[in-house]
Write an enzyme that holds these catalytic residues in place. Structure first.
Site, PDB file in Angstrom:
ATOM      1  N   HIS A  60       0.883  -1.177   0.000  1.00 53.88           N
ATOM      2  CA  HIS A  60       0.000   0.000   0.000  1.00 53.88           C
ATOM      3  C   HIS A  60       0.914   1.218   0.000  1.00 53.88           C
ATOM      4  CE1 HIS A  60      -2.491  -2.968   2.230  1.00 53.88           C
ATOM      5  NE2 HIS A  60      -3.503  -2.380   1.638  1.00 53.88           N
ATOM      6  N   ASP A  63       2.501   1.642   3.365  1.00 50.14           N
ATOM      7  CA  ASP A  63       3.287   0.579   4.001  1.00 50.14           C
ATOM      8  C   ASP A  63       4.760   0.952   4.093  1.00 50.14           C
ATOM      9  OD1 ASP A  63       1.086  -1.045   4.278  1.00 50.14           O
ATOM     10  OD2 ASP A  63       1.488  -2.209   2.466  1.00 50.14           O
ATOM     11  N   GLU A 187     -11.146  -5.703  -5.665  1.00 49.66           N
ATOM     12  CA  GLU A 187     -11.242  -6.771  -4.662  1.00 49.66           C
ATOM     13  C   GLU A 187     -12.513  -6.626  -3.834  1.00 49.66           C
ATOM     14  OE1 GLU A 187      -7.771  -7.150  -2.226  1.00 49.66           O
ATOM     15  OE2 GLU A 187      -8.792  -8.361  -0.723  1.00 49.66           O
TER      16      GLU A 187
HETATM   17  C1  GCO Z   1      -8.470  -7.717   3.836  1.00 51.95           C
HETATM   18  C2  GCO Z   1      -8.058  -7.136   2.540  1.00 51.95           C
HETATM   19  C3  GCO Z   1      -6.842  -6.377   2.432  1.00 51.95           C
HETATM   20  C4  GCO Z   1      -6.573  -5.937   1.009  1.00 51.95           C
HETATM   21  C5  GCO Z   1      -5.387  -5.103   0.964  1.00 51.95           C
HETATM   22  C6  GCO Z   1      -5.211  -4.503  -0.411  1.00 51.95           C
HETATM   23  O1  GCO Z   1      -7.876  -8.693   4.291  1.00 51.95           O
HETATM   24  O2  GCO Z   1      -9.465  -7.280   4.323  1.00 51.95           O
HETATM   25  O3  GCO Z   1      -7.837  -8.250   1.732  1.00 51.95           O
HETATM   26  O4  GCO Z   1      -5.798  -7.141   2.882  1.00 51.95           O
HETATM   27  O5  GCO Z   1      -6.358  -7.007   0.147  1.00 51.95           O
HETATM   28  O6  GCO Z   1      -5.500  -4.145   1.928  1.00 51.95           O
HETATM   29  O7  GCO Z   1      -5.811  -3.282  -0.442  1.00 51.95           O
HETATM   30 MN    MN Z   2      -6.989  -9.077   0.170  1.00 53.31          MN
END
Ligand code: GCO
Ligand code: MN
Ligand code: MN
Length: 406
Positions: A60, A63, A187
């Site tokens: 990120h 990070d 995602e």
């Molecule tokens: C979670 C999410 C996060 C995202 C990551 C990428 O576990 O709730 O998966 O891990 O993948 O922050 O933005």
């Molecule tokens: Mn994730």
């Protein structure tokens, strides 16, 4: 003494395994307790993961350094990080943006009710995209962790979706306008940290993508734990993503049913579903990074973190080998061949409509009583799979059978 002997499952760079800085860097904080492990610097993470056989690390924007780092601090951290990548031959295939940690995002980012926060979220993402380009990433993940609600009375869901779409359109237009080599992977997650998150599953994401201005550069980043939280079959979600040409990235981890988002070590819980996942990824020719978005148990110290990382990668390679031996098992092949033969031929050319064909199909007399009586042999097949996975039917037994079958 190495903890695991060097064997066929030892991870190698060609395996394309990656970890987020936030995954091995997870310090074990949860809603009920504070951190239990010291921070590990990004350069140490790069070094240790490379030694374990990983291909790269993902991150990120925040990070690497704090959100309020000065330009000078940022440059220093970035310089050290790039040197470590170079020294240890590690890549950064994916970059993402934190639109959930800072309190400003308490009501969402792209879907915040506050237009200034929506604009700030896009601004922050544009900078994160630039960072990703600088590090050579070709995938940008958008995880809408705070894009949701607890109170539907406070936000119109139609309006929120419109804002979400506007934001993604803005970002894809930026990338195409500036001719950047970057694709987006959306995602999904059903809930946590919000009561409900918009676009809760990979299927929702796939439908949303088709409504965007630049769908060709937007795909999905499905996560095992998130689909399992929704009670879905992850293997099926991945099949649909591949079928749509949209599997741009993947978050591998594991999850017990009916729990909070556990992000457990890959393969630690759902062995059979993960077997089908790996089999599909390998057989479909998916060539993107194999990213682990998971973290070590809170019980672990730093040594346990590296055991966790190695475990994720070894488990993938073990399942990959199991997928091959299962597919090559003479008895399995025979069952599948009998099954295919018993299923008849496609005498109605169902892959292609024709008016004549439809008339023929309408006039045909199917013996459904006869068809209804057949058994499918799935019990035996599934038991063979279990025996493969448990390890009582591998190597020698299968080889012996293959000889006998010749
Ligand atoms: C979670 C999410 C996060 C995202 C990551 C990428 O576990 O709730 O998966 O891990 O993948 O922050 O933005
Ligand atoms: Mn994730
Ligand atoms: Mn997760």
């Amino acid at each position: 003494m190495p903890k695991y002997s060097i064997d066929e499952f030892t991870p190698k760079k060609e395996d394309r395994f990656t970890f987020g800085l936030w995954t091995v860097g997870n310090r074990g904080r949860d809603p009920f307790g504070d951190v239990v492990r010291d921070a590990i610097s990004p350069t140490t993470i790069v070094k240790r993961l490379s030694e374990l056989g990983a291909y790269g690390v993902n991150l990120h924007d925040n990070d690497l350094g704090p959100i309020d780092a000065t330009q000078a601090e940022h440059n220093k951290i970035l310089g050290e990080f790039k040197k470590a990548l170079n020294d240890y031959g590690m890549k950064v295939p994916m970059t993402t943006v934190s639109l959930f940690y800072h309190p400003v995002f308490r009501d969402g980012a792209f879907t915040s009710s506050d237009a200034r926060i929506r604009a700030y979220a896009i601004q922050k993402t544009l900078h994160a995209i630039d960072l990703g380009v600088e590090l050579g990433s070709e995938i940008f993940v958008l995880w809408g962790g705070r894009e949701g609600i607890e109170v539907d009375a406070g936000k119109d869901a139609m309006e929120a979706l419109k804002w979400y779409r506007e934001a993604v359109n803005y970002l894809t237009s930026y990338v195409t306008d500036r001719k950047l080599n970057m694709k987006f992977a959306l995602e999904a997650k059903p809930n946590e940290p919000r009561g409900d998150i918009y676009l809760p599953t990979t299927g929702h994401m796939l439908a949303f993508i088709e409504t965007l201005d630049h769908p060709e550069i937007v795909g999905v980043n499905p996560e095992v734990a998130h689909e399992h939280m929704s009670g879905l079959n992850f293997y099926h979600s991945i099949a649909q993503s591949i079928d749509a040409g949209k599997l741009f990235h993947i978050d591998l981890n594991d999850q017990k049913p009916g729990r909070y988002d556990q992000d457990l070590r890959f393969g630690s819980e759902n062995i059979k579903p993960m077997f089908f996942l790996v089999k599909l990824l390998e057989e479909s020719g998916y060539s993107g990074p194999l990213h682990f978005d998971a973290h070590a148990y809170r019980s672990e110290d730093e040594e346990g973190v590296w055991d966790f990382a190695l475990g994720c990668m070894r488990s993938y390679n073990i399942l990959k080998s199991k997928a091959k031996s299962f597919a090559n098992d003479a008895e399995v092949k025979e069952i599948l061949a009998v099954l295919a033969k018993a299923g008849g031929n496609d005498e109605f050319s169902l892959d292609r409509y024709s008016s004549v064909g439809a008339t023929k199909l309408k006039d045909h007399n199917f013996d459904i009583e006869h068809l209804a009586k057949r058994g499918y042999g799935y019990e035996r097949l599934d038991q063979l799979l279990f025996e493969h996975l448990i390890g009582v039917r591998s190597g020698f037994a299968v080889a012996k059978q293959m000889v006998a079958a010749k």
